[in-house]
Design an enzyme around this catalytic site. Structure first.
Site, PDB file in Angstrom:
ATOM      1  N   HIS A  40       0.907  -1.280   0.161  1.00 12.35           N
ATOM      2  CA  HIS A  40      -0.127   0.071   0.002  1.00 12.35           C
ATOM      3  C   HIS A  40       1.031   1.324   0.113  1.00 12.35           C
ATOM      4  O   HIS A  40       0.709   2.191  -0.688  1.00 12.35           O
ATOM      5  CB  HIS A  40      -0.802   0.055   1.196  1.00 12.35           C
ATOM      6  N   GLN A 157      -8.748  -6.787 -11.242  1.00 13.44           N
ATOM      7  CA  GLN A 157      -9.486  -5.440 -10.567  1.00 13.44           C
ATOM      8  C   GLN A 157      -8.992  -4.152 -11.120  1.00 13.44           C
ATOM      9  O   GLN A 157      -9.751  -3.448 -11.592  1.00 13.44           O
ATOM     10  CB  GLN A 157      -9.029  -5.357  -9.053  1.00 13.44           C
TER      11      GLN A 157
HETATM   12  P1  AMP Z   1      -6.753  -3.526  -0.523  1.00  8.50           P
HETATM   13  O1  AMP Z   1      -6.458  -2.801   0.848  1.00  8.50           O
HETATM   14  O2  AMP Z   1      -6.300  -5.097  -0.332  1.00  8.50           O
HETATM   15  O3  AMP Z   1      -8.226  -3.658  -0.963  1.00  8.50           O
HETATM   16  O4  AMP Z   1      -5.669  -3.027  -1.621  1.00  8.50           O
HETATM   17  C1  AMP Z   1      -5.511  -1.517  -1.784  1.00  8.50           C
HETATM   18  C2  AMP Z   1      -4.761  -1.516  -3.102  1.00  8.50           C
HETATM   19  O5  AMP Z   1      -3.501  -1.697  -2.812  1.00  8.50           O
HETATM   20  C3  AMP Z   1      -5.271  -2.180  -4.287  1.00  8.50           C
HETATM   21  O6  AMP Z   1      -5.113  -1.334  -5.477  1.00  8.50           O
HETATM   22  C4  AMP Z   1      -4.170  -3.294  -4.285  1.00  8.50           C
HETATM   23  O7  AMP Z   1      -4.140  -3.782  -5.559  1.00  8.50           O
HETATM   24  C5  AMP Z   1      -3.044  -2.585  -3.511  1.00  8.50           C
HETATM   25  N1  AMP Z   1      -2.143  -3.681  -3.189  1.00  8.50           N
HETATM   26  C6  AMP Z   1      -2.407  -4.586  -2.186  1.00  8.50           C
HETATM   27  N2  AMP Z   1      -1.364  -5.277  -1.880  1.00  8.50           N
HETATM   28  C7  AMP Z   1      -0.321  -4.943  -2.940  1.00  8.50           C
HETATM   29  C8  AMP Z   1       0.848  -5.452  -3.223  1.00  8.50           C
HETATM   30  N3  AMP Z   1       1.580  -6.404  -2.615  1.00  8.50           N
HETATM   31  N4  AMP Z   1       1.477  -4.531  -4.027  1.00  8.50           N
HETATM   32  C9  AMP Z   1       1.078  -3.699  -4.978  1.00  8.50           C
HETATM   33  N5  AMP Z   1      -0.039  -3.221  -4.545  1.00  8.50           N
HETATM   34  C10 AMP Z   1      -0.949  -3.775  -3.683  1.00  8.50           C
END
Ligand code: AMP
Length: 282
Positions: A40, A157
Site C-alpha cells: 500500500h 481489478q
Molecule cells: P486492498 O487494501 O487489499 O483493497 O488493496 C488496496 C490497493 O493496494 C489495491 O489497489 C491493491 O491492488 C493494492 N495492493 C495490495 N497489495 C499490494 C501489493 N503487494 N503490491 C502492490 N499493490 C498492492
C-alpha cells in the site's frame, strides 16, 4: 510531521477537499481497505509523484464480500494505518463508515463486463467485481481525484476499474502500480496475517511455480503443458487451486501462445482457510 486530516463524514470530506484544492492543486487517490503494508505504501509514494495532494481512503467494503467470506474478521488497524500515512505525508484520509457509504435503502448496482467476466476471479467470487465497481465509482465521485492508483496485485481489478472509469467518464486517470513482494517472493497482502507458520512457509510456492512455468513457456514449451505442470507444483505444496492461467495482459482473453499478444499469468488458490492471489508478466 503533519497528521493528515481524517474525514469520516461526507461534509467533512467535501470541506477538506475544498481546502486541499484552494490553489488548484491536483489530487491523487489511493483506495484501500486498510491494514496497510509496504505494498500500500508504495502506492502512496507513487501517488505523491503523480499529484500535489494525496488522499488515501480506508474502507472495508461489505459489498465485495460474499456472506461466507471474511468481512467480519478482515484485519482493521485504522489507528496504526493513519500513523503510517502521517509519516508518508498524506494530506487526507477518507474513512467513512458503512452507513455513510450505503445509507438505508441503498439500491444501485453497477454490472461491469469485459475484463470483469474473464472467468478468473469472477468465476470464484461472482459478487466481487460488482462490489468493487460500486465502491470505486462512489470513491471517485466523492473525492474527484485527477488520478487514482491501483496495484497490479489485483490485476483483474485494475483492468475492471480502468474500463469502468473510461466507460462512465468518471474524469479520473487510473494508474497501475507494481506488485510488492516479501523477500521470499510472497505477494504482500493484508490477508497474509491469517497464515499459520506452516502455511506461511508454503505460500511463496505460488510465486515460485509461476516463475518456473513462465520460464518454460518462454523457452518454447506449449502453454497448456507448462500450465498443467505449474498446477501440479502448486497443488503439491498444499494449495487448493482455483486457477492458474495465462491471459492477454490487456483484455484478459484466453490466448493459445505468446504470439497472441502481451501475456500475464494469474493464479488464485487457498492454503488452509486463506485465499491468496498473485500474477506475473510472462
Ligand atoms: P486492498 O487494501 O487489499 O483493497 O488493496 C488496496 C490497493 O493496494 C489495491 O489497489 C491493491 O491492488 C493494492 N495492493 C495490495 N497489495 C499490494 C501489493 N503487494 N503490491 C502492490 N499493490 C498492492
Amino acid at each position: 510531521m503533519a497528521r493528515p486530516v481524517v474525514a469520516r463524514t461526507l461534509s467533512a470530506l467535501h470541506r477538506a477537499r475544498a481546502d486541499l484544492t484552494k490553489r488548484n492543486a491536483t489530487i491523487a487517490l489511493v483506495p484501500t481497505m486498510g491494514a496497510l503494508h509496504d505494498g500500500h505504501i508504495s502506492l502512496v509514494r507513487l501517488a505523491r509523484r503523480r499529484a500535489k495532494k494525496v488522499v488515501v481512503s480506508i474502507f472495508v467494503n461489505p459489498q465485495q464480500f460474499a456472506p461466507h467470506e471474511d468481512f467480519g474478521s478482515y484485519p482493521r488497524t485504522v489507528k496504526e494505518d493513519i500513523a503510517r500515512l502521517a509519516v508518508e505525508g498524506v494530506d487526507l484520509v477518507w474513512n467513512p463508515d458503512v452507513k455513510t457509504m450505503y445509507p438505508e435503502g441503498f439500491a444501485t448496482a453497477i454490472v461491469p463486463e469485459g475484463p470483469a467476466t474473464a472467468g478468473l476471479e469472477d468465476r470464484f467470487r461472482p459478487h466481487f467485481f460488482g462490489g468493487v465497481a460500486i465502491v470505486v465509482a462512489k470513491l471517485l465521485l466523492q473525492v474527484r481525484p485527477d488520478v487514482a492508483i491501483f496495484g497490479e496485485k489485483d490485476y483483474q481489478q485494475l483492468k475492471v476499474v480502468t474500463r469502468m472509469a473510461r466507460d462512465l467518464d468518471l474524469g479520473t486517470k487510473i494508474v497501475g502500480a507494481p506488485l510488492i513482494r516479501e523477500r521470499d517472493g510472497l505477494a504482500m497482502s493484508s490477508r497474509n496475517v491469517y497464515l499459520s507458520a506452516d502455511e506461511r512457509r508454503a505460500a511463496p510456492t505460488l510465486f515460485r511455480s509461476m516463475k518456473e512455468t513462465a520460464k518454460r513457456i518462454r523457452a518454447g514449451e506449449d502453454l497448456a503443458t507448462a500450465l498443467d505442470a505449474g498446477r501440479a507444483l502448486i497443488a503439491r505444496a498444499g494449495f487448493d487451486l482455483d486457477y492458474l492461467e495465462v491471459r492477454h495482459a490487456e483484455t484478459l482473453a484466453p490466448i493459445a501462445s505468446l504470439k497472441d499478444g502481451p501475456a500475464r499469468m494469474l493464479v488464485a488458490g487457498r492454503i488452509g482457510s486463506t485465499r491468496l492471489i498473485d500474477n506475473i508478466r510472462v
